[in-house]
Design a protein around this motif. Sequence first.
Motif, PDB file in Angstrom:
ATOM      1  N   ILE A  21     -11.530 -48.316 -21.653  1.00 57.48           N
ATOM      2  CA  ILE A  21     -12.876 -48.642 -22.263  1.00 57.48           C
ATOM      3  C   ILE A  21     -12.494 -48.152 -23.728  1.00 57.48           C
ATOM      4  CG2 ILE A  21     -14.195 -48.420 -20.453  1.00 57.48           C
ATOM      5  CD1 ILE A  21     -14.857 -45.598 -21.338  1.00 57.48           C
ATOM      6  N   VAL A  22     -11.545 -47.277 -24.141  1.00 54.76           N
ATOM      7  CA  VAL A  22     -11.157 -46.890 -25.580  1.00 54.76           C
ATOM      8  C   VAL A  22     -10.539 -48.031 -26.118  1.00 54.76           C
ATOM      9  CG1 VAL A  22      -9.884 -45.236 -26.755  1.00 54.76           C
ATOM     10  CG2 VAL A  22     -11.330 -44.580 -24.918  1.00 54.76           C
ATOM     11  N   ARG A  23     -10.973 -48.527 -27.348  1.00 54.51           N
ATOM     12  CA  ARG A  23     -10.123 -49.765 -27.788  1.00 54.51           C
ATOM     13  C   ARG A  23      -8.613 -49.490 -28.614  1.00 54.51           C
ATOM     14  NH1 ARG A  23     -15.083 -53.081 -30.926  1.00 54.51           N
ATOM     15  NH2 ARG A  23     -15.736 -54.265 -29.175  1.00 54.51           N
ATOM     16  N   SER A  24      -8.191 -50.281 -29.157  1.00 57.00           N
ATOM     17  CA  SER A  24      -6.730 -50.067 -29.598  1.00 57.00           C
ATOM     18  C   SER A  24      -6.966 -49.120 -30.975  1.00 57.00           C
ATOM     19  CB  SER A  24      -6.336 -51.345 -30.001  1.00 57.00           C
ATOM     20  OG  SER A  24      -6.289 -52.199 -29.025  1.00 57.00           O
ATOM     21  N   ASP A  25      -7.983 -48.972 -31.575  1.00 57.22           N
ATOM     22  CA  ASP A  25      -8.581 -48.238 -32.752  1.00 57.22           C
ATOM     23  C   ASP A  25      -8.978 -46.848 -32.308  1.00 57.22           C
ATOM     24  OD1 ASP A  25     -11.126 -48.616 -31.981  1.00 57.22           O
ATOM     25  OD2 ASP A  25     -11.475 -49.625 -33.813  1.00 57.22           O
ATOM     26  N   SER A 235     -11.642 -53.326  -7.314  1.00 55.16           N
ATOM     27  CA  SER A 235     -10.840 -52.720  -8.429  1.00 55.16           C
ATOM     28  C   SER A 235     -10.682 -53.902  -9.420  1.00 55.16           C
ATOM     29  CB  SER A 235      -9.598 -52.507  -8.022  1.00 55.16           C
ATOM     30  OG  SER A 235      -8.870 -53.476  -7.519  1.00 55.16           O
ATOM     31  N   TYR A 236     -10.784 -53.400 -10.594  1.00 54.44           N
ATOM     32  CA  TYR A 236     -10.789 -54.358 -11.901  1.00 54.44           C
ATOM     33  C   TYR A 236      -9.651 -53.865 -13.006  1.00 54.44           C
ATOM     34  CZ  TYR A 236     -15.612 -55.432 -10.502  1.00 54.44           C
ATOM     35  OH  TYR A 236     -16.764 -55.610  -9.733  1.00 54.44           O
ATOM     36  N   GLY A 237      -8.759 -54.577 -13.332  1.00 50.22           N
ATOM     37  CA  GLY A 237      -7.911 -54.514 -14.483  1.00 50.22           C
ATOM     38  C   GLY A 237      -8.324 -55.319 -15.686  1.00 50.22           C
ATOM     39  N   VAL A 238      -8.141 -54.489 -16.690  1.00 51.38           N
ATOM     40  CA  VAL A 238      -8.392 -55.254 -18.116  1.00 51.38           C
ATOM     41  C   VAL A 238      -7.143 -56.232 -18.324  1.00 51.38           C
ATOM     42  CG1 VAL A 238     -10.103 -53.533 -19.182  1.00 51.38           C
ATOM     43  CG2 VAL A 238      -7.578 -53.131 -19.166  1.00 51.38           C
ATOM     44  N   ALA A 239      -7.403 -57.118 -19.107  1.00 51.11           N
ATOM     45  CA  ALA A 239      -6.428 -58.063 -19.404  1.00 51.11           C
ATOM     46  C   ALA A 239      -5.085 -57.648 -20.090  1.00 51.11           C
ATOM     47  CB  ALA A 239      -6.992 -59.259 -20.335  1.00 51.11           C
ATOM     48  N   ASN A 240      -5.356 -56.572 -20.787  1.00 49.74           N
ATOM     49  CA  ASN A 240      -4.185 -55.842 -21.593  1.00 49.74           C
ATOM     50  C   ASN A 240      -3.621 -54.975 -20.605  1.00 49.74           C
ATOM     51  OD1 ASN A 240      -6.990 -54.556 -22.089  1.00 49.74           O
ATOM     52  ND2 ASN A 240      -5.439 -52.708 -22.408  1.00 49.74           N
ATOM     53  N   ALA A 241      -3.918 -54.913 -19.222  1.00 42.83           N
ATOM     54  CA  ALA A 241      -3.157 -54.013 -18.419  1.00 42.83           C
ATOM     55  C   ALA A 241      -1.589 -54.433 -18.122  1.00 42.83           C
ATOM     56  CB  ALA A 241      -3.903 -53.859 -16.776  1.00 42.83           C
ATOM     57  N   HIS A 242      -0.940 -53.103 -17.507  1.00 41.88           N
ATOM     58  CA  HIS A 242       0.279 -53.325 -17.023  1.00 41.88           C
ATOM     59  C   HIS A 242       0.581 -54.395 -15.955  1.00 41.88           C
ATOM     60  CE1 HIS A 242       4.116 -51.897 -15.221  1.00 41.88           C
ATOM     61  NE2 HIS A 242       4.456 -51.249 -16.231  1.00 41.88           N
ATOM     62  N   GLU A 258     -11.959 -56.333 -26.010  1.00 36.54           N
ATOM     63  CA  GLU A 258     -13.113 -57.480 -25.673  1.00 36.54           C
ATOM     64  C   GLU A 258     -14.340 -56.652 -24.831  1.00 36.54           C
ATOM     65  OE1 GLU A 258     -10.657 -61.188 -25.483  1.00 36.54           O
ATOM     66  OE2 GLU A 258     -10.610 -59.975 -23.639  1.00 36.54           O
ATOM     67  N   ASP A 259     -14.191 -55.370 -24.830  1.00 34.36           N
ATOM     68  CA  ASP A 259     -15.217 -54.685 -23.861  1.00 34.36           C
ATOM     69  C   ASP A 259     -15.618 -55.344 -22.493  1.00 34.36           C
ATOM     70  OD1 ASP A 259     -16.019 -53.094 -26.087  1.00 34.36           O
ATOM     71  OD2 ASP A 259     -17.440 -54.306 -26.742  1.00 34.36           O
ATOM     72  N   GLY A 260     -14.252 -55.575 -22.054  1.00 33.06           N
ATOM     73  CA  GLY A 260     -14.346 -56.192 -20.525  1.00 33.06           C
ATOM     74  C   GLY A 260     -15.056 -55.404 -19.446  1.00 33.06           C
TER      75      GLY A 260
END
Length: 272
Positions: A21-25, A235-242, A258-260
Motif C-alpha cells: 500500500i506504500v507507493r514507490s515514492d 490472499s491478494y498479491g499486488v502486480a509488482n510482487a515477488h 496503481e492503488d490495487g
Amino acid sequence: MSTPPPTAAPRLIATDLDGTIVRSDRTVSARTIAAFARVERAGGRFVLVTGRPPRLMDEIAEVFGHRGVAICSNGAFRYDLRSRSVTAEHAIPVEVLGETARRLRAAVPGIGLAVEYAHELAGDEHYEAGDWDSDTTVQRRPDTDLFGRPAPKLIGRHPELSADELLALAAPVVGELVTVYHSNGERLVEAVARGVSKASALGELARREDITPEQAAAFGDMPNDLPMMAWAGTSYGVANAHPDVLAAVDHVIGSNDEDGVAAVLEALFAES
C-alpha cells in the motif's frame, strides 16, 4: 490488473506496507486511506502487518490518524498506533542469537550483522546502513554487547549478494534456530524468533477478537508475507510482487502504484 469480483466482506483486513500500500515514492495515497476508512465504517478491522520496526512507524501512524494496531518486525512486535506503544514482543533468546550470528558469518563471508529493537538499531563494524537508516542511526557495538541480550530481529546485509541469494544460503544453516526470511531486494536477510511470523502474530490477534482465518483477507508483495497469506482465507498479491508471491496467492491485483489494494477494498466494502 482487474479487480476480483466482490464476495462477502471479510471481518479482518491484513496488509503489508512497503510495496503493497506504500507507493514507490514512499507515500500512501488518499484513495488508499479512504478505502481503509471504508473498512472501519462497515465494522471491519484492519491490521498493518510489516517488516518495519516500531521506530519507523511514525509517518504511517500519522497517515492513518493514529488508529488501529500494527504488527511490526515480521511478527516480533504488536504495536498500538494510537499510543505509539509496544503491547507485545517476541525476542530471539541470547544463546540462539549468538549461535545464529556465528553460523551466518561462517556461511556468508562478508555479511554485516545488526540487531533491531523497537526504537534502536545496533550493528557490527561490517553492517551497512540501508535506505531507511544512515550511519549515524546505527549504533556500532562489539559482539559481547550486540548479542548479549535478547533481540526481536537479527539483520544481515551483504555488499553484493541479493536478498534471494542470501536467503538461499542462510535458510539451510539457521532455519532450525530462527525464522529466516527477506522482505525486500536490498541485499538483506532477516530473522526473528523461531515460530514467529506475520501469520503467528496475526493469528494471535485474531483469536483475541474471535476472528477465524476464513474471515480474513491478506495483501502482500514479498516472501515474508507468504505465511500471512497462507493463513488468511483469501490472499491478494499486488502486480509488482515477488514471483513466489504471485505464484501462491488467490488473486493478483493492481500494483502498489496503481492503488490495487484500495480497488479491492472499494469492491468488498461498497457503499451506496
